[in-house]
Motif scaffolding. Structure first.
Motif, mmCIF file in Angstrom:
data_model
loop_
_atom_site.group_PDB
_atom_site.id
_atom_site.type_symbol
_atom_site.label_atom_id
_atom_site.label_comp_id
_atom_site.label_asym_id
_atom_site.label_seq_id
_atom_site.Cartn_x
_atom_site.Cartn_y
_atom_site.Cartn_z
ATOM 1 N N MET A 84 -9.512 9.168 -56.166
ATOM 2 C CA MET A 84 -8.400 8.959 -55.398
ATOM 3 C C MET A 84 -7.236 9.959 -56.183
ATOM 4 O O MET A 84 -6.036 10.809 -56.096
ATOM 5 C CB MET A 84 -7.698 8.179 -54.717
ATOM 6 C CG MET A 84 -8.380 7.241 -53.912
ATOM 7 S SD MET A 84 -8.531 8.123 -52.256
ATOM 8 C CE MET A 84 -6.409 7.614 -51.711
ATOM 9 N N VAL B 77 -3.906 13.349 -50.439
ATOM 10 C CA VAL B 77 -3.598 11.864 -50.786
ATOM 11 C C VAL B 77 -2.409 11.561 -50.657
ATOM 12 O O VAL B 77 -1.729 10.242 -50.152
ATOM 13 C CB VAL B 77 -3.818 11.079 -52.619
ATOM 14 C CG1 VAL B 77 -3.354 10.434 -52.663
ATOM 15 C CG2 VAL B 77 -5.302 11.321 -52.761
ATOM 16 N N GLU C 13 -0.433 7.886 -47.540
ATOM 17 C CA GLU C 13 0.051 7.014 -47.922
ATOM 18 C C GLU C 13 0.766 5.959 -47.041
ATOM 19 O O GLU C 13 1.250 6.880 -46.441
ATOM 20 C CB GLU C 13 1.213 7.521 -49.378
ATOM 21 C CG GLU C 13 -0.071 8.061 -50.501
ATOM 22 C CD GLU C 13 1.471 7.846 -51.820
ATOM 23 O OE1 GLU C 13 2.472 8.885 -51.514
ATOM 24 O OE2 GLU C 13 0.834 8.162 -52.949
ATOM 25 N N GLU D 42 -8.005 3.682 -47.838
ATOM 26 C CA GLU D 42 -8.092 3.270 -48.670
ATOM 27 C C GLU D 42 -9.551 2.363 -48.795
ATOM 28 O O GLU D 42 -10.310 2.746 -49.367
ATOM 29 C CB GLU D 42 -7.062 2.831 -49.265
ATOM 30 C CG GLU D 42 -7.559 2.164 -51.035
ATOM 31 C CD GLU D 42 -6.585 1.505 -52.265
ATOM 32 O OE1 GLU D 42 -6.834 0.867 -52.823
ATOM 33 O OE2 GLU D 42 -4.949 1.528 -51.644
ATOM 34 N N THR D 43 -9.448 1.402 -48.223
ATOM 35 C CA THR D 43 -10.946 1.292 -47.316
ATOM 36 C C THR D 43 -11.623 1.730 -47.237
ATOM 37 O O THR D 43 -12.614 1.666 -47.266
ATOM 38 C CB THR D 43 -10.123 -0.014 -46.343
ATOM 39 O OG1 THR D 43 -9.034 -0.823 -46.671
ATOM 40 C CG2 THR D 43 -11.603 -0.488 -45.389
ATOM 41 N N LYS E 293 -13.390 3.425 -49.740
ATOM 42 C CA LYS E 293 -14.056 2.583 -51.283
ATOM 43 C C LYS E 293 -15.135 2.537 -50.214
ATOM 44 O O LYS E 293 -15.996 1.714 -50.717
ATOM 45 C CB LYS E 293 -13.128 1.434 -51.123
ATOM 46 C CG LYS E 293 -11.969 1.576 -52.330
ATOM 47 C CD LYS E 293 -11.347 0.477 -52.586
ATOM 48 C CE LYS E 293 -10.170 0.527 -53.776
ATOM 49 N NZ LYS E 293 -8.679 -0.235 -53.924
#
Length: 724
Positions: A370, A379, A383, A389-390, A393
């Protein structure tokens, strides 16, 4: 491997064969046309050593070191000519030339020490950010990552365009790639740069470096990239120049874990190379159902959820449930394809590689993080979305697609319904449909490797300047199969990897990749050519020599006999099979087909009537029975069968032909011509076929004259049929 200037090919041909003296002579010829004082001086030194060795040999002196000296001189000449080839390749592409010159500007140091200092300093600086005042940490972080990204992009381009490495350079690079004081993202990116470089022009030092990193790295991400790198660098052309290739790979093949990973990698590479077929299947078979059965539609205001039609609930109360079932089935089919190794995301994400982010070659290979400065603006805009984010990842996406997804998402945020946006902010919706990957699976070597292969494939399929790079996914040397089929390499012949070829053959046979299976079977050593080998080869006569009672071999041999029109021999085999397997109706039907072709119609019909009674819905049985009845002149009995056959939504093409013959023999000329026209259209694609292939011999034996055959062809072509 790699691209070679035509004027250098004559030298490489001699080097591949290990002909040092002839290669020196060809190099002299080349340098007379393309003079270069430094290269000429190196060649003169090399030639002088060769001539001295040659003179001692001619004079009859024995020299126990002669073979070693010859090999060293051969390798020195290869390095000399390979460097010429690299230089010419760079100059032949304005893009590569710009990269080459851009990272070699005056004053720029590219020593191993300076490269290592830069990468280690970055790790230290990142660790020190937390000591900065809180209000300065963000800007400081941006500054550090921005500067480092520029350095790593330059390093990537430098390594990509390097000439042949010395042993000391290779040792220094290897130590950096194994050092715990260097960031894993930097190590992974450096491995990719080495991989592209060694694929373009084989370099034993780069090859050795990748193998050592694969053997010794404790970082699975780095290790798997190194595995892919040295495997794609394999080039049998240079085994005579560098016998060390056998030693390096041979040391690995004694470990079952290495054999497992190589076998998995070979299968994954084949799946990756078959992306086009998988994407077509998704686009033509699965996506239409997904689009048809989803509950959203795209409007000028963005994505809008469609309200249920109350009338639809009254008229078709089960419609919504059926749509959901079809939607779930489509998603399930895609997930099954993914589990089997298919790249289900390429088709969608291939349109998202035109962002400026992908202008830099290194960004196609950099692991997703990121803090990457080239995505900072995107990014910041997403936010507050924990689901993003999940997805980044744990989403089942390769690094390249994660960057695409992040950039694309912030561009379509304004088009999403407010209800969806709020659900995502609260973490109540999934960006990837709940298709997140388990944390444990993310760490698995096979998963890491597959995602990296997806990155590689996207680069070679979509990068605008990819034509200047050697592409392992393209068919090479005039063959039908790309060079990713490394299991066929001479390096692996008579090694423990031979036995693993069987697993790969099963996989390609299942996918009906005949060109792949043929090459794999060609690489089987003589001692592995057993019954299963000949069954895979479909060499049933040899298979029967090993096992005369093998069912599959007997059935295959019977088919071969039938195709060769040895119907009596095929009949004998089917009767033999039926004695052992009387319950197999396919053998009984094939027996009947043989009898029809032998014109033993009464015997054929006894078998067919029994089958038709037992399997009244089997159209294959009806097809053969109708034709048998036609051949024996029982037209009325055949009529009902033909009506049943041609009433199907997609009738067998030959049923129109056979029914046409039946009607013709009954003097129902107009109806016969109509059936023959349908047959002609289905086989040639033309409404009124220019030519119509008929079985003249069969017709003449049943009283149809040459004149009538010609008239029928004219009638079918004109499409004007006389009424009965």
């Amino acid at each position: 491997m790699g691209t070679t200037d035509n004027s250098l090919k004559l030298i490489f041909i001699q080097l591949i064969e290990g002909n040092l003296g002839l290669a020196i002579a060809e190099t002299e010829t080349y340098l007379s046309a393309w003079p270069n004082p430094q290269t000429q001086e190196k060649l003169n030194d090399l030639k002088a050593e060769y001539q001295m060795m040659e003179e001692h040999w001619i004079q009859g002196f024995d020299d126990p070191m002669r073979a070693d000296l010859y090999q060293r001189l051969l390798q020195r000449l290869y390095v000399l000519v390979a460097n010429i080839s690299i230089y010419k390749h760079m100059n032949g592409s304005s893009y590569l030339q710009a990269i080459y010159k851009g990272v070699r500007q005056e004053g720029r140091k590219w020593s191993i020490a300076s490269i290592r200092d830069e990468m280690e300093n970055f790790v230290s600086e990142v660790a020190m950010i937390s000591l900065e005042p809180e209000h300065k940490q963000h800007e400081k972080s941006k500054e550090i990552y921005q500067r480092h990204q520029q350095e790593m992009n330059a390093l990537f381009n430098y390594v990509l365009t390097t000439h042949m490495w010395t042993n000391s350079v290779g040792q220094g690079m290897e130590e950096m790639l194994l050092s715990p004081t260097i960031d894993t993202n930097d190590q992974q990116l450096l491995v990719s740069a080495i991989t592209l470089s060694v694929m373009n022009r084989f370099d034993i030092v780069k090859f050795r470096t990748l193998i050592h990193v694969y053997k010794e790295s404790l970082d699975e991400q780095v290790r798997q990239r190194a595995l892919v790198g040295w495997v794609l660098a394999i080039d049998d052309d240079w085994i005579k120049v560098y016998p060390e290739m056998r030693l390096l790979t041979g040391e690995l093949l004694g470990k079952s874990k290495v054999l497992d990973e190589l076998t998995e990698l070979q299968m994954q590479l084949i799946y990756t190379a078959c992306e086009r077929e998988d994407t077509m299947k998704i686009r033509e078979e699965i996506m239409p159902d997904l689009i048809k059965n989803n509950s959203f539609k795209m409007t000028q205001e963005g994505l809008v959820e469609q309200n249920d039609d109350p009338l639809e609930d009254v008229l078709h109360p089960d419609a919504a449930e059926q749509r959901m079932e079809k939607l779930e089935e489509s998603v399930r089919r895609m997930m099954d394809m993914q589990k089997q190794g298919a790249d289900i995301y390429f088709g969608g994400f291939s349109q998202m590689k035109r962002y400026p982010f992908f202008y830099d070659m290194s960004n196609w290979f950099v692991p997703f993080f990121m803090q990457h400065p080239d995505i900072a603006q995107y990014v910041e805009k997403v936010e507050g979305f924990p689901m993003m984010e999940t997805a980044m990842k744990r989403g089942p996406l390769c690094n390249s697609d994660k960057y695409s997804f992040l950039i694309a998402f912030q561009q379509v945020m304004n088009q999403l319904p407010e209800s969806i946006l709020q659900m995502m902010k609260r973490g109540e919706a999934s960006l990837l449909g709940g298709n997140e990957v388990d944390i444990e699976e993310l760490r698995q070597p096979a998963y890491i490797r597959r995602n990296y292969l997806m990155d590689l494939y996207r680069f070679f399929a979509l990068f605008p300047n990819r034509q200047m790079m050697y592409n392992p996914f393209m068919n090479t040397k005039g063959g039908e199969v790309p060079s990713i089929l490394f299991f066929t390499s001479a390096l692996f012949l008579h090694t423990p990897l031979d036995e693993r070829k069987k697993e790969v053959v099963k996989m390609v046979k299942k996918r009906r990749l005949d060109a792949y299976s043929n090459l794999l079977l060609d690489s089987f050593p003589e001692e592995m050519r057993d019954l299963q080998y000949y069954l895979w080869r479909e060499d049933y006569s040899k298979a029967l020599k090993l096992d005369p009672e093998n069912e599959r071999a007997l059935a295959g041999f019977a088919r071969d006999c039938f195709r060769s029109k040895f119907y009596d021999k095929a009949l004998d085999i089917y009767e033999k099979l039926l004695l052992k397997y009387p319950e197999k109706t396919s053998y009984m039907l094939n027996k009947a087909v043989c009898l029809v072709n032998l014109e033993e119609y009464e015997d054929a019909q006894r078998v067919l009537y029994q089958l038709n009674y037992e399997r009244p819905d089997d159209l294959g049985v009806a097809h053969v029975l109708a034709w048998s009845l036609t051949c024996s002149g029982k037209m009325e009995q055949a009529e009902s069968l033909y009506q049943q056959l041609i009433a199907q939504e997609q009738p067998d093409v030959s049923d129109h032909l056979n029914y046409g013959y039946s009607l013709w023999l009954q003097k129902r000329i107009g109806e016969a011509a109509e059936q023959l026209r349908k047959y002609a259209k289905l086989t040639t694609g033309k409404e009124n076929a220019e030519t119509l292939q008929l079985d003249d011999r069969w017709l003449k034996t049943r009283g149809i004259s040459e004149t009538e055959i010609c008239m029928m062809k004219k009638l079918v072509r004109s499409g004007a049929f006389a009424s009965e």
